[in-house]
Design an enzyme around this catalytic site. Structure first.
Site, mmCIF file in Angstrom:
data_model
loop_
_atom_site.group_PDB
_atom_site.id
_atom_site.type_symbol
_atom_site.label_atom_id
_atom_site.label_comp_id
_atom_site.label_asym_id
_atom_site.label_seq_id
_atom_site.Cartn_x
_atom_site.Cartn_y
_atom_site.Cartn_z
ATOM 1 N N ARG A 133 42.201 40.754 36.441
ATOM 2 C CA ARG A 133 43.181 39.609 36.027
ATOM 3 C C ARG A 133 43.793 40.279 34.861
ATOM 4 O O ARG A 133 43.254 41.421 34.322
ATOM 5 C CB ARG A 133 42.597 38.256 35.692
ATOM 6 C CG ARG A 133 41.016 38.604 35.107
ATOM 7 C CD ARG A 133 40.787 37.432 34.076
ATOM 8 N NE ARG A 133 41.631 37.539 33.002
ATOM 9 C CZ ARG A 133 41.673 38.241 32.104
ATOM 10 N NH1 ARG A 133 41.088 39.448 31.874
ATOM 11 N NH2 ARG A 133 42.545 38.146 31.096
ATOM 12 N N GLY A 134 44.890 39.607 34.143
ATOM 13 C CA GLY A 134 45.502 40.249 32.804
ATOM 14 C C GLY A 134 46.724 40.689 33.550
ATOM 15 O O GLY A 134 46.670 41.719 34.250
ATOM 16 N N ALA A 135 47.798 40.631 32.714
ATOM 17 C CA ALA A 135 49.234 40.967 33.526
ATOM 18 C C ALA A 135 49.196 42.343 33.555
ATOM 19 O O ALA A 135 49.698 42.760 34.804
ATOM 20 C CB ALA A 135 50.137 40.614 32.325
ATOM 21 N N ASP A 139 52.135 37.072 29.586
ATOM 22 C CA ASP A 139 52.231 37.371 30.809
ATOM 23 C C ASP A 139 53.697 37.845 31.086
ATOM 24 O O ASP A 139 54.390 38.051 32.030
ATOM 25 C CB ASP A 139 51.630 36.262 31.667
ATOM 26 C CG ASP A 139 50.452 36.249 31.627
ATOM 27 O OD1 ASP A 139 49.830 35.796 30.677
ATOM 28 O OD2 ASP A 139 49.428 37.092 32.508
ATOM 29 N N ASN A 168 52.274 32.647 28.199
ATOM 30 C CA ASN A 168 50.645 32.944 28.204
ATOM 31 C C ASN A 168 49.849 31.853 28.828
ATOM 32 O O ASN A 168 50.376 30.828 28.721
ATOM 33 C CB ASN A 168 50.385 33.586 26.615
ATOM 34 C CG ASN A 168 49.091 34.209 26.664
ATOM 35 O OD1 ASN A 168 48.802 35.107 27.473
ATOM 36 N ND2 ASN A 168 48.195 33.951 25.671
ATOM 37 N N LYS A 169 48.725 32.208 28.483
ATOM 38 C CA LYS A 169 47.444 31.408 29.075
ATOM 39 C C LYS A 169 47.606 30.116 28.552
ATOM 40 O O LYS A 169 48.050 29.807 27.336
ATOM 41 C CB LYS A 169 46.088 32.166 28.900
ATOM 42 C CG LYS A 169 44.914 31.383 29.113
ATOM 43 C CD LYS A 169 44.876 30.883 30.693
ATOM 44 C CE LYS A 169 45.021 32.139 31.533
ATOM 45 N NZ LYS A 169 45.316 31.802 32.751
ATOM 46 N N GLN A 181 38.067 32.863 30.079
ATOM 47 C CA GLN A 181 38.578 34.393 29.811
ATOM 48 C C GLN A 181 38.029 34.681 28.292
ATOM 49 O O GLN A 181 37.752 35.954 28.199
ATOM 50 C CB GLN A 181 40.054 34.643 29.948
ATOM 51 C CG GLN A 181 40.566 34.604 31.164
ATOM 52 C CD GLN A 181 40.969 33.440 31.701
ATOM 53 O OE1 GLN A 181 40.523 32.301 31.239
ATOM 54 N NE2 GLN A 181 41.921 33.593 32.636
ATOM 55 N N ARG A 206 50.110 36.044 42.438
ATOM 56 C CA ARG A 206 50.051 35.446 41.100
ATOM 57 C C ARG A 206 51.861 35.395 40.706
ATOM 58 O O ARG A 206 52.309 36.560 40.264
ATOM 59 C CB ARG A 206 49.154 35.981 40.203
ATOM 60 C CG ARG A 206 47.682 35.972 40.706
ATOM 61 C CD ARG A 206 46.702 36.013 39.585
ATOM 62 N NE ARG A 206 46.853 34.939 38.914
ATOM 63 C CZ ARG A 206 45.938 34.861 37.447
ATOM 64 N NH1 ARG A 206 45.578 35.902 37.012
ATOM 65 N NH2 ARG A 206 46.288 33.689 36.769
HETATM 66 O O1 MRU Z 1 45.016 34.200 34.098
HETATM 67 P P1 MRU Z 1 44.933 35.665 33.743
HETATM 68 O O2 MRU Z 1 43.366 35.720 33.186
HETATM 69 O O3 MRU Z 1 45.270 36.597 34.356
HETATM 70 O O4 MRU Z 1 45.940 35.460 32.509
HETATM 71 C C1 MRU Z 1 45.850 36.425 31.375
HETATM 72 C C2 MRU Z 1 46.518 36.018 30.232
HETATM 73 O O5 MRU Z 1 47.084 35.120 30.052
HETATM 74 C C3 MRU Z 1 46.651 37.230 29.121
HETATM 75 O O6 MRU Z 1 46.633 36.777 27.802
HETATM 76 C C4 MRU Z 1 47.932 38.240 29.574
HETATM 77 O O7 MRU Z 1 47.721 38.503 30.686
HETATM 78 C C5 MRU Z 1 47.957 39.185 28.467
HETATM 79 S S1 MRU Z 1 46.680 40.466 28.901
HETATM 80 C C6 MRU Z 1 47.163 41.744 28.109
#
Ligand code: MRU
Length: 383
Positions: free
Chosen positions: A53-55, A243, A253-254, A203, A90
């Site tokens: 996970r993470g963009a 993201d 973002n999250k 997270q 996603r």
């Molecule tokens: O749902 P996730 O865990 O993939 O979401 C991740 C985030 O929101 C991060 O803050 C974002 O991807 C930046 S990661 C460098």
């Protein structure tokens, strides 16, 4: 970054064209488990179910997912199918679409018999570039932390609040929001990180684990604590990842990021967003209307998962993972995974090219070559 003192990356592609090794993030922070992905379906499942996970990381892993499809069938039809299947896993992080477009561009011009080779090399280059970008983000963010620390009374630490996980686990290495923090710590600045728990997927536990492995002092807080901490002078700066950033600087973002930005604005605390260029969606303007917000399974809200701390009936406790329901079985839940922070609440964007205002002018000044990215955004994978 370091795990038990040993350097490692979140993705390793050692087996040319055959498989990649990732960290199955579902097992963290209680166990460090690797998983091998060898097919496009493996990769799609790992992204959808958040093994990775993470963009930036999901983009890098998806790039290899296309390669696995090309290994089995290098035709245009197989390429299109793989890209469409992977981009659907996603919807919010634009890095996923960016990486797929990069691979597509790299292979369509290649002779059919060499497509896997071209794709594999581009996927490896995406990973290397991600590491270099994040290191540059760290270097560009570090002076901001130095300035804030210099303003602190003697002997006080610099308190940073972050949300979700934008560390090395969310990228190939370094992380985005955490890169300046690691560099500040390594440079001897006494940083302390408030880590938002980030329900429902927690997270924050990943962030806490990462920071702990690197020796960075930190404290986990529930998601609603940030405003209180800010009102009481316990936060000097917020830094988050993202993201998707629109051409005018709106930041997706999250879920929960927006509320932190509001509280930061109300308390006069700088709110920085760290991002690599593949996170910019040049075709998107108003973040509220142009970004698809992922809605995940309500079961993630209804249940919590973790390590059993006490064995039933006082028996010696095994390290057992458990999932327990916390809401009435008759209640429904919604699970919006991301929100949008308007550019006006963002103090500045920290990128690999420098620090700029979250605005059309700010982004354009750093990326005069953005038309290249725009042409990609017109692809058949547009979301
Ligand atoms: O749902 P996730 O865990 O993939 O979401 C991740 C985030 O929101 C991060 O803050 C974002 O991807 C930046 S990661 C460098």
């Amino acid at each position: 970054m370091r795990v038990a003192g040993v350097h490692r990356r979140s993705i390793v592609a050692a087996n040319h064209g055959r498989s990649i090794e990732i960290i199955d993030q579902r097992a963290l922070p209680h166990a460090l488990v690797s998983a091998t992905l060898a097919t496009t379906e493996d990769v799609a499942r790992a992204i959808r179910e958040m093994w990775v996970r993470g963009a930036p990381l999901i983009g890098a892993v998806a790039a290899y997912g296309v390669c696995f499809a090309l290994r089995d069938d290098p035709s245009d039809a197989a390429l299109d199918r793989a890209c469409l299947d992977l981009v659907a896993t996603r919807p919010t992080a634009v890095n996923l679409r960016w990486a797929l477009e990069e691979i597509r561009r790299a292979v369509v011009a290649a002779p059919v018999g060499r497509r896997l080779d071209f794709g594999w090399r581009r996927a490896a280059a995406i990973c290397e570039e991600d590491v270099a970008i994040n290191e540059a983000i760290g270097r560009n963010g570090l002076p901001l932390l130095r300035v804030l620390f210099a303003r602190k009374p003697m002997g006080q630490r610099l308190n940073i609040l972050t949300h979700c996980n934008a560390g090395w686990l969310a990228t190939v290495d370094w992380g985005t929001a955490l890169a300046p923090i690691y560099m500040a710590h390594d440079a001897g600045i006494p940083v302390h990180v408030w880590v938002d728990e980030t329900r429902p997927r927690n997270q924050g536990a990943l962030t806490a684990w990462e920071l702990g492995q690197h020796g960075v002092p930190h404290t986990v807080v529930v998601d609603n604590a940030g405003g209180h901490l800010m009102q009481h002078g316990m936060v000097d700066v917020c830094i988050v990842g993202t993201d998707r950033v629109t051409a005018v600087g709106d930041v997706c973002n999250k879920i929960g990021t927006y509320l932190k930005a509001l509280a930061a604005m109300d308390n006069g605390i700088p709110f920085y967003v760290a991002l690599p260029y593949p996170t910019i969606d040049w075709a998107a303007e108003d973040g509220l209307t142009s970004i698809p917000i992922e809605e995940r399974d309500p079961a993630e809200v209804h249940c919590v998962e973790g390590l059993r701390t006490r064995a039933p009936h006082g028996a010696a406790g095994a390290r057992v993972r458990e999932r327990v329901r916390i809401h009435p079985t008759t209640s429904s839940a919604s699970n919006y995974a991301f929100d949008v922070t308007p550019a006006r609440l963002v103090t500045a964007l920290i990128t690999e090219r420098g620090v700029v205002a979250a605005s059309r002018e700010g982004l354009a000044s750093l990326y005069p070559d953005r038309e290249v990215a725009k042409s990609g955004a017109a692809s058949f994978m547009r979301s």
